[in-house]
Enzyme design. Structure first.
Site, PDB file in Angstrom:
ATOM      1  CB  VAL A  30      -5.030 -48.354 -22.521  1.00 20.00           C
ATOM      2  CG1 VAL A  30      -4.637 -47.378 -21.442  1.00 20.00           C
ATOM      3  CG2 VAL A  30      -6.532 -48.334 -22.759  1.00 20.00           C
ATOM      4  CG  ASP A 257       3.447  -0.766  -5.951  1.00 23.02           C
ATOM      5  OD1 ASP A 257       3.730   0.311  -6.494  1.00 23.02           O
ATOM      6  OD2 ASP A 257       2.493  -1.481  -6.281  1.00 23.02           O
ATOM      7  CE  LYS A 279       6.053   4.346  -2.802  1.00 23.53           C
ATOM      8  NZ  LYS A 279       5.410   4.142  -4.110  1.00 23.53           N
ATOM      9  CG  MET A 393      -4.168   5.862  -1.124  1.00 26.85           C
ATOM     10  SD  MET A 393      -2.680   6.768  -1.566  1.00 26.85           S
ATOM     11  CE  MET A 393      -3.231   7.747  -2.939  1.00 26.85           C
TER      12      MET A 393
HETATM   13  N1  SAH Z   1      -2.162   3.664  -9.206  1.00 25.09           N
HETATM   14  C1  SAH Z   1      -3.264   3.033  -8.510  1.00 25.09           C
HETATM   15  C2  SAH Z   1      -3.600   3.742  -7.241  1.00 25.09           C
HETATM   16  C3  SAH Z   1      -2.533   3.708  -6.205  1.00 25.09           C
HETATM   17  S1  SAH Z   1      -3.013   4.493  -4.723  1.00 25.09           S
HETATM   18  C4  SAH Z   1      -4.477   2.967  -9.438  1.00 25.09           C
HETATM   19  O1  SAH Z   1      -4.472   3.563 -10.515  1.00 25.09           O
HETATM   20  O2  SAH Z   1      -5.412   2.277  -9.094  1.00 25.09           O
HETATM   21  C5  SAH Z   1      -3.560   3.131  -3.758  1.00 25.09           C
HETATM   22  C6  SAH Z   1      -5.059   3.185  -3.551  1.00 25.09           C
HETATM   23  O3  SAH Z   1      -5.738   2.739  -4.705  1.00 25.09           O
HETATM   24  C7  SAH Z   1      -5.537   2.278  -2.471  1.00 25.09           C
HETATM   25  O4  SAH Z   1      -5.392   2.881  -1.183  1.00 25.09           O
HETATM   26  C8  SAH Z   1      -7.008   2.149  -2.816  1.00 25.09           C
HETATM   27  O5  SAH Z   1      -7.737   3.291  -2.446  1.00 25.09           O
HETATM   28  C9  SAH Z   1      -6.943   2.127  -4.318  1.00 25.09           C
HETATM   29  N2  SAH Z   1      -6.935   0.748  -4.825  1.00 25.09           N
HETATM   30  C10 SAH Z   1      -5.989   0.169  -5.572  1.00 25.09           C
HETATM   31  N3  SAH Z   1      -6.353  -1.090  -5.889  1.00 25.09           N
HETATM   32  C11 SAH Z   1      -7.554  -1.304  -5.338  1.00 25.09           C
HETATM   33  C12 SAH Z   1      -8.451  -2.395  -5.304  1.00 25.09           C
HETATM   34  N4  SAH Z   1      -8.171  -3.549  -5.918  1.00 25.09           N
HETATM   35  N5  SAH Z   1      -9.624  -2.262  -4.643  1.00 25.09           N
HETATM   36  C13 SAH Z   1      -9.923  -1.110  -4.012  1.00 25.09           C
HETATM   37  N6  SAH Z   1      -9.103  -0.047  -4.010  1.00 25.09           N
HETATM   38  C14 SAH Z   1      -7.939  -0.138  -4.655  1.00 25.09           C
END
Ligand code: SAH
Length: 469
Positions: A30, A257, A279, A393
């Site tokens: 060891v 974001d 955002k 959203m």
């Molecule tokens: N570009 C992203 C969407 C952005 S808008 C895509 O293609 O998924 C942001 C929205 O996406 C959130 O408000 C929610 O409605 C949805 N979202 C993103 N990730 C999510 C997750 N892991 N679970 C549930 N909803 C999600």
């Protein structure tokens, strides 16, 4: 001293041991395993043991280590601790190992009690070495056999001439630094070298040809910034594309974001600059035009900027606006799609988005209200029975959304689901109807991000095995 499995992870570093005193206690196999690792690192090894195995005996005879003969006592060890960089405990007496470990810890000397992480302040990883390249694998002492298995797999994929390549790059490092003072320029040249023929030339020992290739790249090098618009998927890092992963490793700066969580950011190159740009409701973040301006400013300064977005950049991600700005500014850009929330959430919740029996189409809509609080949607085209409607959203306006769909012709008991934090370990799925879902979501305190799925496909829900690895 710690006895339970540790809750935090070990901190990996590479330690310089050149000419450093290292104490090894124990004279069997060891101990020999550890001594073999210490020798190439240039440590001055003092080995305390009554007897030595043949390999260690040979090393002692060759002057590779200093053997201090005799039964090991706490006093001997205590006297030798000052000025000692590391201690390895490898006797076959666990009680002795434990008391010596305690002694070392009291004197603040890092100690490894072999195969006993609970009594160690450091542990040794499984190691694959190719010249200057060392790949260390650790399971934090939890499963050494697994670490060795992983090491074997890594050994298989490490190219044979890797040590030659590392040598070449090491030798070229200083001259390159003189010609290109900026680290990000140098990184760009090295990456082009490795992507092109340079890497394989150096690995096959064709040093002169590799040198010519490096010079060619150096002479042709002009610094050009780029923007990469990359979809990071809905949350689970297993859903990153290989292209996303590669760009995350190459970027100078990452603007991300709030949908991009720490699990994903973990895969970004360690010394890339990370900038949070929003955002999120109620949280101060950069407005879109400032994000656009920042992308342009950084790319003009020659940076390779990764704009990392949740899901897919072109689905409710304002990717379109960003590339318009980039086009106007004449900045080169790339777009890497990501798995959108609809795809990720549907798959992880076990709800198909289309189904031969009931859903011939699938509509993605945003439920984000306008500034005046109203929803301006083409309800007639949304409230159709033969399709699935996915609402991004839509949480804040959920009661209004559901009510409008019933007003425009869908049955009050039409199936509806909401997926909160889909694809992450915190995923929650609620299923109900257009009438019940708003109340269910409120009662369960569903919060953003959440995705609403409406249509008969919700009735076809099946529970998949947990996804990912
Ligand atoms: N570009 C992203 C969407 C952005 S808008 C895509 O293609 O998924 C942001 C929205 O996406 C959130 O408000 C929610 O409605 C949805 N979202 C993103 N990730 C999510 C997750 N892991 N679970 C549930 N909803 C999600």
């Amino acid at each position: 001293m710690q006895t339970s499995p540790q809750k935090t992870s070990w901190f990996p570093i590479m330690l310089r041991l050149d000419e450093a005193r290292v104490l090894v206690i124990g004279g069997g196999n060891v101990a020999a395993n550890k001594v073999r690792l210490l020798v190439p690192a240039g440590a001055r090894i003092e080995l305390l043991a009554p007897t030595l195995c043949p390999e260690l005996r040979q090393m002692a005879d060759d002057g590779v280590l200093t053997h201090v003969q005799g039964l090991v006592s706490e006093e001997d060890v205590r006297l030798r601790l000052p000025g000692c960089r590391l201690v390895y405990l490898a006797t076959n007496d666990p009680t002795l190992n434990r008391s010596l470990a305690e002694l070392c810890q009291q004197h603040n000397v890092p100690v490894c009690s072999v195969d006993d992480p609970a009594n160690s302040s450091f542990i040794t990883p499984a190691l694959s070495t190719r010249g200057a390249v060392q790949v260390a694998v650790s399971t934090g002492g939890a499963a050494p056999v697994l670490a060795r298995r992983l090491r074997a797999k890594i050994e298989e994929i490490l190219p044979a001439g890797l040590h030659l390549l590392a040598d070449f790059m090491q030798k070229a490092r200083l001259p390159l630094r003189e010609r290109l003072p900026d680290p990000s320029d140098r990184r760009q040249v090295w990456e082009r070298f490795l992507d092109g023929s340079g890497g394989s030339l150096a690995m096959s020992g064709q040093t002169e040809a590799a040198d010519r290739e490096l010079n060619r790249l150096l002479e042709g090098h002009t610094r050009q910034g780029e923007v990469w618009l990359v979809g990071a998927g809905p949350g689970d890092p297993n859903l990153l594309t290989l292209a996303a992963l590669r760009l995350m490793q190459d970027a100078d700066t990452v603007l991300y974001d709030n949908l991009v969580g720490p699990d994903i950011l973990n895969y970004v190159r360690r010394d890339a600059e990370l900038i949070f740009v929003g955002k999120q409701r109620n949280r101060h973040t950069l407005p879109q035009d400032e994000i656009n301006a920042e992308l342009v400013r950084r790319a003009r300064a020659g940076e390779r900027v990764l704009r990392l977005k949740g899901g897919d950049p072109f689905i409710f991600g304002r990717g379109g606006e960003e590339i318009e700005t980039l086009t106007e500014a004449g900045i080169p850009f790339r777009i890497i799609p990501g798995i959108s929330a609809a795809n990720g959430c549907a798959a992880y919740a076990g709800i198909p988005l289309t189904h031969r029996d009931c859903a011939q189409a699938c509509l993605f809509i945003t439920g984000h209200a306008r500034a005046d609080g109203t929803l301006d949607l083409a309800w007639e085209t949304i409230a159709l029975r033969s399709q699935t409607v996915v609402i991004y959203m839509g949480l804040a306006m959920l009661p209004l959304l559901c009510a409008q769909l019933v007003t425009h012709g869908l049955p009050a008991d039409w199936p509806a689901a909401i997926v909160e934090r889909g694809t992450t370990p915190q995923q929650r799925v609620l299923t109900g109807t257009l009438t019940t879902l708003p109340e269910q979501a409120a009662a369960a305190h569903v919060s953003s991000p959440a995705l609403v799925i409406i249509g008969e496909v919700v009735r076809h829900r099946v529970l998949p095995l947990p996804s990912g690895s």
